[in-house]
Each structure stands twice: as structure tokens, then as C-alpha cells.
Design a protein around this motif. Structure first.
Motif, PDB file in Angstrom:
ATOM      1  N   ILE A   1     -32.008  46.405  75.970  1.00  0.00           N
ATOM      2  CA  ILE A   1     -32.063  46.242  74.462  1.00  0.00           C
ATOM      3  C   ILE A   1     -31.440  47.486  74.031  1.00  0.00           C
ATOM      4  O   ILE A   1     -31.904  48.502  73.955  1.00  0.00           O
ATOM      5  N   ASP A   2     -30.489  47.350  73.023  1.00  0.00           N
ATOM      6  CA  ASP A   2     -29.577  48.592  72.543  1.00  0.00           C
ATOM      7  C   ASP A   2     -30.271  49.007  71.288  1.00  0.00           C
ATOM      8  O   ASP A   2     -30.468  50.397  70.910  1.00  0.00           O
ATOM      9  N   ARG A   3     -30.629  47.970  70.387  1.00  0.00           N
ATOM     10  CA  ARG A   3     -31.345  48.597  69.195  1.00  0.00           C
ATOM     11  C   ARG A   3     -32.329  47.265  68.750  1.00  0.00           C
ATOM     12  O   ARG A   3     -32.121  46.493  69.391  1.00  0.00           O
ATOM     13  N   ARG A   4     -33.359  47.814  68.034  1.00  0.00           N
ATOM     14  CA  ARG A   4     -34.341  47.075  67.721  1.00  0.00           C
ATOM     15  C   ARG A   4     -34.245  46.739  66.160  1.00  0.00           C
ATOM     16  O   ARG A   4     -34.589  47.737  65.553  1.00  0.00           O
ATOM     17  N   VAL A   5     -34.012  45.496  65.771  1.00  0.00           N
ATOM     18  CA  VAL A   5     -33.609  45.358  64.494  1.00  0.00           C
ATOM     19  C   VAL A   5     -34.870  44.489  63.695  1.00  0.00           C
ATOM     20  O   VAL A   5     -35.301  43.488  64.295  1.00  0.00           O
ATOM     21  N   THR A   6     -35.299  45.022  62.376  1.00  0.00           N
ATOM     22  CA  THR A   6     -36.643  44.371  61.873  1.00  0.00           C
ATOM     23  C   THR A   6     -35.950  43.906  60.584  1.00  0.00           C
ATOM     24  O   THR A   6     -36.548  43.103  60.056  1.00  0.00           O
ATOM     25  N   LYS A   7     -34.764  44.649  60.169  1.00  0.00           N
ATOM     26  CA  LYS A   7     -34.334  44.139  58.783  1.00  0.00           C
ATOM     27  C   LYS A   7     -32.760  43.636  58.826  1.00  0.00           C
ATOM     28  O   LYS A   7     -31.994  44.849  59.495  1.00  0.00           O
ATOM     29  N   MET A   8     -32.204  42.564  58.115  1.00  0.00           N
ATOM     30  CA  MET A   8     -30.877  42.500  58.319  1.00  0.00           C
ATOM     31  C   MET A   8     -30.442  41.753  56.758  1.00  0.00           C
ATOM     32  O   MET A   8     -31.112  40.839  56.501  1.00  0.00           O
ATOM     33  N   LYS A   9     -29.064  42.306  56.256  1.00  0.00           N
ATOM     34  CA  LYS A   9     -28.738  41.433  55.242  1.00  0.00           C
ATOM     35  C   LYS A   9     -27.587  40.869  55.401  1.00  0.00           C
ATOM     36  O   LYS A   9     -26.560  41.447  55.965  1.00  0.00           O
ATOM     37  N   MET A  10     -27.325  39.646  55.194  1.00  0.00           N
ATOM     38  CA  MET A  10     -26.111  38.755  55.467  1.00  0.00           C
ATOM     39  C   MET A  10     -25.623  38.512  54.072  1.00  0.00           C
ATOM     40  O   MET A  10     -26.194  37.789  53.128  1.00  0.00           O
ATOM     41  N   ILE A  11     -24.055  38.849  53.839  1.00  0.00           N
ATOM     42  CA  ILE A  11     -23.517  38.498  52.744  1.00  0.00           C
ATOM     43  C   ILE A  11     -22.227  37.395  52.825  1.00  0.00           C
ATOM     44  O   ILE A  11     -21.310  38.043  53.798  1.00  0.00           O
ATOM     45  N   SER A  12     -22.254  36.560  52.292  1.00  0.00           N
ATOM     46  CA  SER A  12     -21.093  35.577  52.481  1.00  0.00           C
ATOM     47  C   SER A  12     -19.911  35.872  51.720  1.00  0.00           C
ATOM     48  O   SER A  12     -20.081  36.787  50.955  1.00  0.00           O
ATOM     49  N   PRO A  13     -18.498  35.606  52.119  1.00  0.00           N
ATOM     50  CA  PRO A  13     -17.713  35.768  51.146  1.00  0.00           C
ATOM     51  C   PRO A  13     -17.747  35.475  49.673  1.00  0.00           C
ATOM     52  O   PRO A  13     -17.055  36.119  48.943  1.00  0.00           O
ATOM     53  N   SER A  14     -18.566  34.590  49.316  1.00  0.00           N
ATOM     54  CA  SER A  14     -18.846  34.038  47.850  1.00  0.00           C
ATOM     55  C   SER A  14     -20.083  35.057  47.412  1.00  0.00           C
ATOM     56  O   SER A  14     -20.445  34.559  46.258  1.00  0.00           O
ATOM     57  N   ASN A  15     -20.368  35.931  47.936  1.00  0.00           N
ATOM     58  CA  ASN A  15     -21.456  37.264  47.596  1.00  0.00           C
ATOM     59  C   ASN A  15     -22.774  36.618  47.588  1.00  0.00           C
ATOM     60  O   ASN A  15     -23.549  36.893  46.933  1.00  0.00           O
ATOM     61  N   VAL A  16     -23.230  35.600  48.289  1.00  0.00           N
ATOM     62  CA  VAL A  16     -24.549  35.115  48.527  1.00  0.00           C
ATOM     63  C   VAL A  16     -25.337  35.966  49.478  1.00  0.00           C
ATOM     64  O   VAL A  16     -24.522  35.841  50.567  1.00  0.00           O
ATOM     65  N   ALA A  17     -26.093  36.460  49.382  1.00  0.00           N
ATOM     66  CA  ALA A  17     -27.023  37.400  50.225  1.00  0.00           C
ATOM     67  C   ALA A  17     -28.390  36.669  50.695  1.00  0.00           C
ATOM     68  O   ALA A  17     -28.847  36.130  49.804  1.00  0.00           O
ATOM     69  N   VAL A  18     -28.325  36.767  51.936  1.00  0.00           N
ATOM     70  CA  VAL A  18     -29.555  36.279  52.918  1.00  0.00           C
ATOM     71  C   VAL A  18     -30.332  37.453  53.479  1.00  0.00           C
ATOM     72  O   VAL A  18     -29.674  38.200  54.381  1.00  0.00           O
ATOM     73  N   ASP A  19     -31.496  37.825  53.222  1.00  0.00           N
ATOM     74  CA  ASP A  19     -32.536  38.771  54.029  1.00  0.00           C
ATOM     75  C   ASP A  19     -32.922  38.173  55.147  1.00  0.00           C
ATOM     76  O   ASP A  19     -33.651  37.027  54.952  1.00  0.00           O
ATOM     77  N   ILE A  20     -32.723  38.690  56.331  1.00  0.00           N
ATOM     78  CA  ILE A  20     -33.438  38.341  57.616  1.00  0.00           C
ATOM     79  C   ILE A  20     -34.517  39.333  58.193  1.00  0.00           C
ATOM     80  O   ILE A  20     -34.110  40.603  57.842  1.00  0.00           O
ATOM     81  N   GLY A  21     -35.414  38.694  58.620  1.00  0.00           N
ATOM     82  CA  GLY A  21     -36.493  39.550  59.213  1.00  0.00           C
ATOM     83  C   GLY A  21     -37.882  39.576  58.382  1.00  0.00           C
ATOM     84  O   GLY A  21     -38.761  40.079  58.680  1.00  0.00           O
TER      85      GLY A  21
END
Length: 238
Positions: A112-132
Motif C-alpha cells: 500500500i503506497d498511501r493511506r487515504v482517509t478523505k477525498m473530494k471528487m468534483i465533476s465537470p459540472s462542478n458538483v462535489a462529493v466528499d468520500i471518507g
């Protein structure tokens, strides 16, 4: 991961139907837990028997699906060939794995290279989703480098007896239907790159009893058996 399987009925590894090759597709989301799709293979007195040799299986694609399949087959004493076009592939997508995969695939924690606890995904229409947000204090999303993970699984398959071929799968000849062709093999056509022919490679063929297509979303194996359309998504990574 995406995989498809095509095989006839043979002693040791058989599908219960004698009419059509078996096709298995498996699609998994790397961030969610892997949904298992089980299938049963049965033997029957009418199934053709292999004479004085082991079952021969070709796995097309050397990613996590292909490497794991080749390792399992080789461990079972099956003559296994794994064909991968690019053994040093630094694939940017598909690097997120769930914690359960570490135990289920017997992976070392240092892969495992990195351990991610938070992530934000942003769509081309600028809709954001928080993961974690649903992760517990001790949980994380494991990020791996695909060239490291894929190579580790292929090497483990090779250690257990699988033959890893650096080659590009081109097409396959499927046996015609009919009792007189029931023992006919699948003939794979591929270009092998062994470093001796430069970048052009050398055209080769391989005869096998079973073909497992683990060659990704644009699978040539799936097209060869006319598997039809399937759902897919486009991912961007920055």
C-alpha cells in the motif's frame, strides 16, 4: 477489474452445458467491497476426457484479475499461460483498494503506497462529493501503484508455475459447434515481445482448452466471443 471466461466441458474443469462456451463477466468497483459472483462447474460421464496431459488455460491480461486467476489455476496443477502486453504498465486508474482485499488476496501491507482517509471528487459540472465520511477511525482507503501490485501478483503466479508471456493478444479461433469438434482447442493469435525482435515482436499461436479474458474494459476476448455491450464509466485522475 473486468474479466470474462470461455471454456468447453472437460474433466477436471467443466461447465454443465454441452451446447455453448461458458462466459463469465465480473465487474468490481475498486473502492467498494468486491461482490462475489459464484458459478458451479460439474463433471459428467459424457464429458470428454483429457488424455495424458493437464488442462491448458490461457489468461489474457496481467492486471489484478488476470494475475490472481493465473496463480489460482497454477496452484491447482493446471498448465497456465498469462499473456500481458505491457509488463511495466504504470496505470493511473484503479489504484484504490478496500482493506478486505489485503487479507483476501494475501497482500503484504507494504504494497500500500498511501493511506487515504478523505477525498473530494468534483465533476465537470462542478458538483462535489466528499468520500471518507463513513470510514471508522482505524479504516482507510488503500492506494497502490498498479505497476507494483500487478507485478507482485504476476510474479506470485509465475512462482506457482504459470508461464508469463510478454505479448499482445490479437484474436482467437473458436472451435465450431458439433460433436466432432468437441475436443478441438481454442487457437490464440498473439504477438510476443522477447526483446530479440525489437519493437515489432513475433507472431505466435497457442492452443488451449480454456480462455479467461481479464484484458480490461475494451476486452478483445469479450469481442472475440461476441459478449455484447456492458455498462462502463469514465474516470479522471489528477
Amino acid at each position: 477489474m473486468t474479466s470474462s471466461i470461455v471454456f468447453k466441458s472437460f474433466t477436471g474443469l467443466r461447465h454443465s452445458s454441452q451446447e455453448h462456451p461458458k462466459v463469465l463477466h465480473s465487474h468490481t468497483n475498486p473502492i467498494s467491497a468486491f461482490p462475489y459472483r459464484r458459478f458451479r462447474i460439474k463433471a459428467s460421464k459424457s464429458s470428454p476426457k483429457l488424455q495424458n496431459r493437464n488442462l491448458r488455460v490461457a489468461v489474457i491480461g496481467g492486471g489484478p484479475a488476470g494475475g490472481s486467476a493465473a496463480e489460482t489455476l497454477a496452484k491447482g496443477g493446471i498448465e497456465t499461460y498469462l499473456i500481458e502486453r505491457k509488463l511495466d504498465n504504470c496505470k493511473p486508474c484503479g489504484g484504490a483498494i478496500p482493506l478486505c482485499m489485503v487479507g483476501e488476496f494475501d497482500l503484504p501491507l507494504d504494497i500500500i503506497d498511501r493511506r487515504v482517509t478523505k477525498m473530494k471528487m468534483i465533476s465537470p459540472s462542478n458538483v462535489a462529493v466528499d468520500i471518507g465520511q463513513t470510514l471508522k477511525a482505524h479504516e482507510y482507503i488503500g492506494m497502490v501503484r498498479r505497476e507494483v501490485l500487478d507485478d507482485y501478483l504476476r510474479e506470485r503466479a509465475s512462482t506457482n508455475g504459470a508461464k508469463v508471456i510478454n505479448g499482445l493478444f490479437l484474436k482467437m479461433d473458436i472451435p465450431k459447434k458439433g460433436s466432432e469438434n468437441i475436443n478441438s482447442p481454442y487457437v490464440l493469435h498473439y504477438t510476443e515481445y522477447d526483446g530479440k525482435k525489437g519493437g515489432t515482436g513475433e507472431r505466435r499461436t497457442l492452443e488451449v482448452d480454456v480462455v479467461i479474458g481479464a484484458d480490461g474494459a475494451n476486452s478483445r476476448v469479450a469481442k472475440s466471443i461476441d459478449a455484447g455491450d456492458y455498462d462502463y464509466a469514465i474516470a479522471f485522475q489528477v
